[in-house]
Design a protein around this motif. Structure first.
Motif, PDB file in Angstrom:
ATOM      1  N   SER A 187      11.223  11.000  -5.795  1.00 55.00           N
ATOM      2  CA  SER A 187      10.195  10.074  -5.315  1.00 55.00           C
ATOM      3  C   SER A 187      10.653   8.637  -5.541  1.00 55.00           C
ATOM      4  CB  SER A 187       8.869  10.323  -6.047  1.00 55.00           C
ATOM      5  OG  SER A 187       9.041  10.132  -7.443  1.00 55.00           O
ATOM      6  N   ILE A 221       1.057   4.394  -6.556  1.00 50.14           N
ATOM      7  CA  ILE A 221       1.093   4.796  -5.151  1.00 50.14           C
ATOM      8  C   ILE A 221       1.744   6.171  -5.021  1.00 50.14           C
ATOM      9  CG2 ILE A 221       2.177   4.251  -2.928  1.00 50.14           C
ATOM     10  CD1 ILE A 221       1.716   1.275  -3.619  1.00 50.14           C
ATOM     11  N   GLY A 222       2.600   6.533  -5.991  1.00 51.51           N
ATOM     12  CA  GLY A 222       3.226   7.850  -5.960  1.00 51.51           C
ATOM     13  C   GLY A 222       4.745   7.841  -5.894  1.00 51.51           C
ATOM     14  N   TYR A 223       5.337   6.686  -6.066  1.00 51.13           N
ATOM     15  CA  TYR A 223       6.795   6.562  -6.024  1.00 51.13           C
ATOM     16  C   TYR A 223       7.313   6.103  -7.380  1.00 51.13           C
ATOM     17  CZ  TYR A 223       6.291   7.008  -1.005  1.00 51.13           C
ATOM     18  OH  TYR A 223       5.992   7.469   0.243  1.00 51.13           O
ATOM     19  N   ASN A 246       0.854  -1.188   0.000  1.00 56.68           N
ATOM     20  CA  ASN A 246       0.000   0.000   0.000  1.00 56.68           C
ATOM     21  C   ASN A 246       0.891   1.238   0.000  1.00 56.68           C
ATOM     22  OD1 ASN A 246       0.764   0.609   2.650  1.00 56.68           O
ATOM     23  ND2 ASN A 246      -1.132  -0.135   3.548  1.00 56.68           N
ATOM     24  N   LYS A 247       0.322   2.411   0.192  1.00 55.49           N
ATOM     25  CA  LYS A 247       1.088   3.663   0.088  1.00 55.49           C
ATOM     26  C   LYS A 247       2.195   3.784   1.131  1.00 55.49           C
ATOM     27  CE  LYS A 247      -2.101   6.290   2.880  1.00 55.49           C
ATOM     28  NZ  LYS A 247      -2.763   7.527   3.116  1.00 55.49           N
ATOM     29  N   GLU A 248       2.099   3.017   2.216  1.00 58.07           N
ATOM     30  CA  GLU A 248       3.134   3.063   3.256  1.00 58.07           C
ATOM     31  C   GLU A 248       4.326   2.191   2.926  1.00 58.07           C
ATOM     32  OE1 GLU A 248       0.888   1.811   6.598  1.00 58.07           O
ATOM     33  OE2 GLU A 248      -0.091   3.753   6.842  1.00 58.07           O
TER      34      GLU A 248
END
Length: 103
Positions: A47, A95-97, A14-16
């Motif tokens: 990122s 996820i943004g990375y 997940n995002k974490e």
């Protein structure tokens, strides 16, 4: 000491971060900070959380915790492995990375 995992040992993403069967948690923010430090980049300017190489003998992603965590993909089943590799990369991106391509 480098920790090595096969892709199938991932329990959750997940995002974490990523959780593995043995209980290890791979924190994306810690990996991002360590990746930036290794590459002499300010952490807030990237990122990127890992290096990746789909052309390696065993395709892999290498994340940067206090000691590296490498996720391998089984090249014996290359077509399936290649698809899983790309899906994993896309999931991280959603996820943004990002990950750095070494191939």
């Amino acid at each position: 000491m480098k920790r090595e995992y096969e892709y199938r040992s991932i329990q959750k993403i997940n995002k974490e971060g990523i959780w593995f069967e043995d209980g290890l948690f791979l924190d994306f923010e810690l990996s991002r900070a360590n990746w930036a430090k290794k590459h002499n980049i300010l952490a807030d300017k990237t990122s990127c959380v890992a290096d990746r190489d789909i052309t390696a003998a065993s395709p892999y992603f290498e994340f940067y915790l206090d000691s590296p965590v490498v996720i391998y993909f089984d090249k014996r089943i290359f077509v399936k492995s290649k698809k899983l590799f790309q899906r994993f990369r896309v999931k991280i991106e959603k996820i943004g990375y990002t990950t750095y391509d070494l191939s």
